[in-house]
Design a protein around this motif. Structure first.
Motif, PDB file in Angstrom:
ATOM      1  N   HIS A  22       0.797  -1.231   0.000  1.00 27.73           N
ATOM      2  CA  HIS A  22       0.000   0.000   0.000  1.00 27.73           C
ATOM      3  C   HIS A  22       0.825   1.275   0.000  1.00 27.73           C
ATOM      4  CE1 HIS A  22       1.011   0.837   4.214  1.00 27.73           C
ATOM      5  NE2 HIS A  22       0.882  -0.458   4.418  1.00 27.73           N
ATOM      6  N   GLY A  23       0.131   2.390  -0.131  1.00 28.74           N
ATOM      7  CA  GLY A  23       0.750   3.707  -0.114  1.00 28.74           C
ATOM      8  C   GLY A  23       0.869   4.276   1.293  1.00 28.74           C
ATOM      9  N   VAL A  24       1.469   5.449   1.391  1.00 26.81           N
ATOM     10  CA  VAL A  24       1.683   6.075   2.682  1.00 26.81           C
ATOM     11  C   VAL A  24       0.348   6.445   3.328  1.00 26.81           C
ATOM     12  CG1 VAL A  24       1.841   8.485   1.870  1.00 26.81           C
ATOM     13  CG2 VAL A  24       3.156   7.766   3.867  1.00 26.81           C
ATOM     14  N   ARG A  25       0.315   6.307   4.655  1.00 23.03           N
ATOM     15  CA  ARG A  25      -0.831   6.702   5.481  1.00 23.03           C
ATOM     16  C   ARG A  25      -1.998   5.714   5.413  1.00 23.03           C
ATOM     17  NH1 ARG A  25      -1.448  11.203   3.310  1.00 23.03           N
ATOM     18  NH2 ARG A  25      -3.424  10.900   2.279  1.00 23.03           N
ATOM     19  N   THR A  26      -1.985   4.790   4.428  1.00 21.16           N
ATOM     20  CA  THR A  26      -3.094   3.856   4.284  1.00 21.16           C
ATOM     21  C   THR A  26      -2.698   2.513   4.893  1.00 21.16           C
ATOM     22  OG1 THR A  26      -2.413   3.092   2.072  1.00 21.16           O
ATOM     23  CG2 THR A  26      -3.763   5.074   2.186  1.00 21.16           C
ATOM     24  N   SER A  27      -3.275   1.427   4.403  1.00 17.91           N
ATOM     25  CA  SER A  27      -2.959   0.104   4.923  1.00 17.91           C
ATOM     26  C   SER A  27      -3.372  -0.940   3.890  1.00 17.91           C
ATOM     27  CB  SER A  27      -3.706  -0.150   6.240  1.00 17.91           C
ATOM     28  OG  SER A  27      -5.097  -0.321   5.995  1.00 17.91           O
ATOM     29  N   ALA A  28      -3.290  -2.192   4.273  1.00 18.94           N
ATOM     30  CA  ALA A  28      -3.634  -3.292   3.371  1.00 18.94           C
ATOM     31  C   ALA A  28      -5.061  -3.192   2.835  1.00 18.94           C
ATOM     32  CB  ALA A  28      -3.447  -4.624   4.098  1.00 18.94           C
ATOM     33  N   THR A  29      -5.948  -2.550   3.597  1.00 19.54           N
ATOM     34  CA  THR A  29      -7.355  -2.520   3.176  1.00 19.54           C
ATOM     35  C   THR A  29      -7.591  -1.700   1.921  1.00 19.54           C
ATOM     36  OG1 THR A  29      -7.907  -0.626   4.600  1.00 19.54           O
ATOM     37  CG2 THR A  29      -8.139  -2.847   5.550  1.00 19.54           C
TER      38      THR A  29
END
Length: 247
Positions: A22-29
């Protein structure tokens, strides 16, 4: 119904494992729709949380700790391994693969701007200012996501929690990455590399340099898509990803 040949060897052999970063600040979801698509097509889809994000929010982000996450994600794969990364995940994937990461192919998006420029350092300063607002940082991030990718995709982003507080730390760690050198190393290694790029991605600043560093790489342009291409145009991105996996 038998799984497609691109997902299983000879229709019955080991499944291809697809690791999504994933990208920064996010997560696997943020990859929920891609995981659903890949699983339906017979792939083994594994979306990971990087250090400082999601279930690993309490683990400090470093390039070394991020590489360890990918090492764990590919361990024990029974068949082929393809690693897919977007933005931060793209930089991490290139960094890991260039250092001998065990995979058969790499697909990256939204990572064709060299770290360390004025925009990157400005983003670090902005991240510090936003983090100083406390709980308001995640609220601001959620509103920005809704504007950028729509309500449905913003829910996917928010589902695993937002890591706004640690964003500046993560961005500082990425200053040590050299994605152009990583791409050149993958070119020399002969590892299949594909870029899936949003037409409106503001990270296309150094795309010409990346193309020169990896003349054998494949480039796919997703029309009318912004930086968060997998969230902004999930169906088009899904088609591009399946095409990459079958190549």
């Amino acid at each position: 119904m038998a799984a497609p040949e691109d997902a299983r060897r000879d229709g019955a052999g080991p499944r291809t494992r697809v690791v999504l970063v994933h990208g920064v600040r996010t997560s696997a979801t943020m990859w929920r729709r891609q995981v659903e698509l890949l699983t339906a097509r017979g792939y083994e889809a594994v979306a990971v949380d990087l250090p400082g994000h999601g279930t690993r929010r309490d683990v400090p982000f470093t390039l070394e700790s991020a590489r360890a996450v990918l090492d764990d994600a590919v361990a024990g794969a029974p068949g082929r391994v393809v690693v897919v990364g977007l933005s931060l995940g793209g930089y991490v994937t290139l960094h890991w693969a260039a250092r001998g990461g065990a995979c058969d192919a790499v697909v990256v998006s939204s990572c064709t701007a060299r770290p360390g420029g004025a925009a990157h350092r400005g983003f670090i300063a902005l991240s510090r200012a936003i983090a100083a607002t406390g709980g308001g940082a995640d609220l601001l991030s959620d509103r920005a996501a809704r504007l950028a990718v729509g309500a449905a995709s913003a829910l996917d982003v928010a589902a695993g929690g937002l890591a706004s507080a640690g964003q500046a730390t993560t961005l500082r760690a990425v200053l040590a990455a050299d994605p152009l050198a990583d791409v050149a190393a993958l070119e020399e290694r002969g590892l299949p590399l594909r870029f899936v790029i949003g037409e409106w991605d503001h990270f296309r600043l150094d795309e010409r340099s990346f193309r020169a560093a990896a003349p054998s790489a494949t480039w796919v342009l997703v029309r009318r898509a912004n930086h968060l291409v997998s969230l902004h145009r999930p169906r088009a991105y899904g088609r591009a990803l399946l095409d990459a996996l079958s190549a």
